[in-house]
Design an enzyme around this catalytic site. Structure first.
Site, mmCIF file in Angstrom:
data_model
loop_
_atom_site.group_PDB
_atom_site.id
_atom_site.type_symbol
_atom_site.label_atom_id
_atom_site.label_comp_id
_atom_site.label_asym_id
_atom_site.label_seq_id
_atom_site.Cartn_x
_atom_site.Cartn_y
_atom_site.Cartn_z
ATOM 1 N N LYS A 1 0.989 -1.249 -0.079
ATOM 2 C CA LYS A 1 -0.093 0.061 0.159
ATOM 3 C C LYS A 1 0.971 1.058 0.051
ATOM 4 O O LYS A 1 1.605 1.595 0.934
ATOM 5 C CB LYS A 1 -0.947 -0.021 1.261
ATOM 6 C CG LYS A 1 -1.311 1.288 1.919
ATOM 7 C CD LYS A 1 -2.382 2.037 1.320
ATOM 8 C CE LYS A 1 -2.477 3.128 1.983
ATOM 9 N NZ LYS A 1 -1.688 4.364 1.561
ATOM 10 N N GLU B 1 7.555 -0.625 12.330
ATOM 11 C CA GLU B 1 8.807 0.314 12.034
ATOM 12 C C GLU B 1 8.408 1.655 12.160
ATOM 13 O O GLU B 1 7.839 2.247 11.368
ATOM 14 C CB GLU B 1 9.328 0.047 10.739
ATOM 15 C CG GLU B 1 10.190 -1.495 10.585
ATOM 16 C CD GLU B 1 11.285 -1.673 11.167
ATOM 17 O OE1 GLU B 1 11.704 -0.899 11.999
ATOM 18 O OE2 GLU B 1 11.633 -2.985 11.298
ATOM 19 N N GLU C 1 9.740 13.909 17.552
ATOM 20 C CA GLU C 1 10.356 13.565 16.073
ATOM 21 C C GLU C 1 9.681 14.751 15.154
ATOM 22 O O GLU C 1 8.750 14.856 15.055
ATOM 23 C CB GLU C 1 9.868 12.181 15.499
ATOM 24 C CG GLU C 1 10.292 11.804 14.313
ATOM 25 C CD GLU C 1 9.754 10.588 13.596
ATOM 26 O OE1 GLU C 1 8.598 10.234 13.662
ATOM 27 O OE2 GLU C 1 10.832 9.813 13.135
ATOM 28 N N CYS D 1 13.458 8.277 9.766
ATOM 29 C CA CYS D 1 13.267 7.762 11.152
ATOM 30 C C CYS D 1 14.579 7.531 11.729
ATOM 31 O O CYS D 1 14.638 7.546 13.080
ATOM 32 C CB CYS D 1 12.469 6.574 10.937
ATOM 33 S SG CYS D 1 13.266 5.506 9.717
HETATM 34 P P1 NAD Z 1 1.947 7.798 8.423
HETATM 35 O O1 NAD Z 1 1.828 6.966 9.751
HETATM 36 O O2 NAD Z 1 0.956 8.762 8.498
HETATM 37 O O3 NAD Z 1 1.507 6.837 7.243
HETATM 38 C C1 NAD Z 1 2.186 5.746 6.773
HETATM 39 C C2 NAD Z 1 1.315 4.802 6.051
HETATM 40 O O4 NAD Z 1 -0.003 4.578 6.780
HETATM 41 C C3 NAD Z 1 0.639 5.373 4.755
HETATM 42 O O5 NAD Z 1 0.834 4.779 3.465
HETATM 43 C C4 NAD Z 1 -0.553 6.019 5.093
HETATM 44 O O6 NAD Z 1 -1.362 5.841 3.942
HETATM 45 C C5 NAD Z 1 -0.943 4.629 6.101
HETATM 46 N N1 NAD Z 1 -2.039 4.732 6.878
HETATM 47 C C6 NAD Z 1 -2.396 5.939 7.475
HETATM 48 N N2 NAD Z 1 -3.569 5.483 8.103
HETATM 49 C C7 NAD Z 1 -3.947 4.294 8.251
HETATM 50 C C8 NAD Z 1 -4.745 3.387 8.757
HETATM 51 N N3 NAD Z 1 -5.713 3.774 9.593
HETATM 52 N N4 NAD Z 1 -4.706 2.190 8.215
HETATM 53 C C9 NAD Z 1 -3.638 1.757 7.459
HETATM 54 N N5 NAD Z 1 -2.753 2.491 6.935
HETATM 55 C C10 NAD Z 1 -3.003 3.787 7.276
HETATM 56 O O7 NAD Z 1 3.436 7.924 8.272
HETATM 57 P P2 NAD Z 1 4.012 8.994 7.224
HETATM 58 O O8 NAD Z 1 3.853 10.382 7.601
HETATM 59 O O9 NAD Z 1 3.617 8.195 5.808
HETATM 60 O O10 NAD Z 1 5.626 8.552 7.441
HETATM 61 C C11 NAD Z 1 6.322 9.521 8.435
HETATM 62 C C12 NAD Z 1 6.593 8.456 9.779
HETATM 63 O O11 NAD Z 1 7.126 7.274 9.197
HETATM 64 C C13 NAD Z 1 7.577 8.921 10.750
HETATM 65 O O12 NAD Z 1 7.112 9.011 11.873
HETATM 66 C C14 NAD Z 1 8.785 8.093 10.541
HETATM 67 O O13 NAD Z 1 9.533 7.994 11.534
HETATM 68 C C15 NAD Z 1 8.208 6.819 10.205
HETATM 69 N N6 NAD Z 1 9.204 5.923 9.408
HETATM 70 C C16 NAD Z 1 9.582 5.029 10.146
HETATM 71 C C17 NAD Z 1 10.635 4.108 9.468
HETATM 72 C C18 NAD Z 1 11.153 3.052 10.141
HETATM 73 O O14 NAD Z 1 11.628 2.317 9.520
HETATM 74 N N7 NAD Z 1 11.074 2.882 11.275
HETATM 75 C C19 NAD Z 1 10.931 4.277 8.193
HETATM 76 C C20 NAD Z 1 10.236 5.480 7.437
HETATM 77 C C21 NAD Z 1 9.410 6.272 8.178
#
Ligand code: NAD
Length: 488
Positions: free
Chosen positions: A180, A254, A390, A289
């Site tokens: 997704k 993650e 963050e 992250c």
């Molecule tokens: P987000 O949590 O807003 O979204 C991530 C994904 O989840 C998107 O595809 C979004 O559409 C989906 N999503 C949102 N609501 C959902 C739901 N209710 N059910 C299922 N899917 C849903 O995060 P973002 O803003 O896209 O990314 C930034 C965040 O990601 C930061 O906090 C960053 O630290 C984290 N991140 C972590 C890692 C890691 O490896 N730990 C890597 C990259 C990013």
């Protein structure tokens, strides 16, 4: 710079077919380089689209899981070759889709995708069980079996790299997968699908687009999804872990980070300053992250080392991510730009803060792109909001320390525990500190990114589950079946 790729419509990949949302709805994808430019439209998948992706992945599962590992390996390695042949296209698209600068970030990200397909293809035969020495009358052994259908939910900051952590590992173990895409950066994942879709049997890899709260949520609650492998924010991760847990589905999370970077007094060198700047992930606009966003400098070297860091950050060029000269590209979205701006205002208002560097004064790019210059808050405190939360932007908090116990305590006094960096020539001090830090990944005397084969994942609110490694493949994408046979 030249113009943008011609706007086109990018359908989703379900069951080997390129399809639109069943209800025909679409969303615009704009580029972070210019908020007025729609570079593509993608389907706005809904619950019914999630359902048919699950159906396709389920249908493909027995055939894929039933293959000899050598067959899966051959196809995954073929996919790695096909991706490698298109690595520059993937990097160029990453720059336009995410805003990540081509030279410093987008190319390495595309390379990580290739590396992980190759690595996971290579270790596909390691998905094996063990035999118990149970005497001549018994054959007692385990099989490592795939979980079934995996939903890989991706963020926008470095989609190819995150897809690389999940996709080849899940496939090598015999699972089928539905990716997704993040709403704000779906194109590189769709392009990855275009490159490898014909290599894999239909339904083994599916890619959907749409809102997280709609199609993502449906995948998380769907009884036909055996594992949800999520990368994103801690808030959304907590919700997904809850809904997946409710139906006892497997999940891995993650999540976010606020990683400490500790410099000991014996390490006031140019080479260490280079690595510390690398650890900030400013070359990815801080949208990482694992960004070392809390820099702990020993008092004895505080001013001297900070000057080295500031000199290097000041030399970084913020510009069009497609430009080879740019070190720092564009922030991904207006929402993200505003979030960073709010944190900068909070940081500036803190009592006692010293602004060691403010790149806004020399920023040459801006509207209509989402560009943010780096900013360095010096003499910060670990309990400030800007040091605790963050930010996901090019904002560094520099915090002084005097005593080793004190700095370890400050490093650990945070809800996150994803990555950490320790710089010390004294090996004992370096390893003592590395072992005391509450983080899933500690780097000593270096600041770079993840490499294929290493374990990667968080402690505390940074999540659970491990990716990128053979152990991650085995523990994250298989389950053990014990078979006991009476012989004779
Ligand atoms: P987000 O949590 O807003 O979204 C991530 C994904 O989840 C998107 O595809 C979004 O559409 C989906 N999503 C949102 N609501 C959902 C739901 N209710 N059910 C299922 N899917 C849903 O995060 P973002 O803003 O896209 O990314 C930034 C965040 O990601 C930061 O906090 C960053 O630290 C984290 N991140 C972590 C890692 C890691 O490896 N730990 C890597 C990259 C990013």
């Amino acid at each position: 710079m030249t113009g943008f790729p011609e706007k086109k419509h990018w359908p989703m990949l379900i069951g080997g077919e390129w399809v639109d949302a069943l209800d025909g709805s679409t969303s615009d994808v704009i580029t972070p380089i210019d908020r007025n430019v729609v570079i593509a439209t993608v389907p706005q998948g809904k619950e019914a689209d999630a359902d048919r992706a699950v159906e396709a992945a389920r249908a493909a599962f027995p055939g894929w899981a039933g293959l000899h590992f050598k067959e899966r390996q051959k196809l995954i390695l073929q996919a790695a070759d096909a991706l490698e042949a298109r690595i520059e296209d993937l990097a160029q698209l990453t720059a336009v889709d995410t805003g990540n600068a081509l030279r410093t970030q987008a190319r390495p990200e595309a390379q990580t995708l290739v590396d992980l397909f190759r690595y996971m293809g290579g270790v596909a035969g390691e998905v094996k069980g063990v035999t118990l020495p149970a005497g001549e009358q018994q054959l007692q052994y385990t099989r490592r079996e795939p979980l079934g259908v995996v939903a890989g939910i991706l963020p926008w900051n470095s989609p190819l790299m995150i897809a690389a952590f999940k996709t080849p590992a899940a496939l090598a173990a015999g699972n089928t997968i539905i990716l997704k895409c993040a709403e704000d950066a779906p194109l590189t994942i769709l392009e990855m699908g275009r490159i490898i879709a014909d290599i894999l049997p239909a339904g083994v890899l599916n890619i959907v687009t749409g809102k997280g709260s709609v199609i993502g949520e449906r995948l998380a609650v769907h009884p036909g999804v055996d594992k949800v492998s999520f990368t994103g924010s801690t808030g959304v991760g907590r919700h997904i872990a809850e809904v997946a847990g409710k139906r006892l589905a497997h999940s891995s999370m993650e999540l976010g980070g606020k990683s400490p970077c500790i410099v000991f007094p014996d390490s006031d060198t140019d080479a260490v300053a280079d690595q510390v700047v690398l650890s900030t992930r400013f070359a990815r606009q801080g949208q990482s992250c694992t960004s070392g966003s809390r820099l702990f400098l020993h008092e004895d070297i505080y001013d001297s080392f900070l000057a080295k860091v500031v000199e290097r950050i000041g030399a970084m060029k913020v510009g069009d991510p497609r430009d080879e000269a740019s070190d720092i590209g564009a922030v991904n979205s207006a929402k993200q730009w505003n979030t960073i701006q709010n944190y900068i205002e909070i940081g500036e208002s803190m009592e006692g803060v010293e602004i060691a560097y403010d790149g806004r004064e020399s920023l040459e790019v801006g509207e209509p792109g989402f560009y943010h210059a780096p900013i360095v808050f010096s003499r910060a405190r670990n309990d400030w909001q800007t040091s605790k939360e963050e930010i996901f932007g090019p904002v560094l908090s520099v915090i002084p320390w005097k005593d080793e116990d004190e700095v370890v305590e400050m490093a650990n006094d945070n809800e996150y525990g994803l990555a950490a960096f320790v710089f010390a020539k004294d090996v004992d001090a370096a390893l003592r500190t590395a072992h005391r830090i509450e983080s899933g990944w500690v780097q000593v005397n270096q600041g770079g990114g993840q490499v294929a084969g290493q374990s990667y994942g968080g402690f505390k609110q940074s999540g659970f589950g491990r990716e990128a490694s053979l152990e991650g493949l085995l523990e994250g994408f298989t389950q053990i079946k014990q078979v006991n046979v009476k012989l004779g």
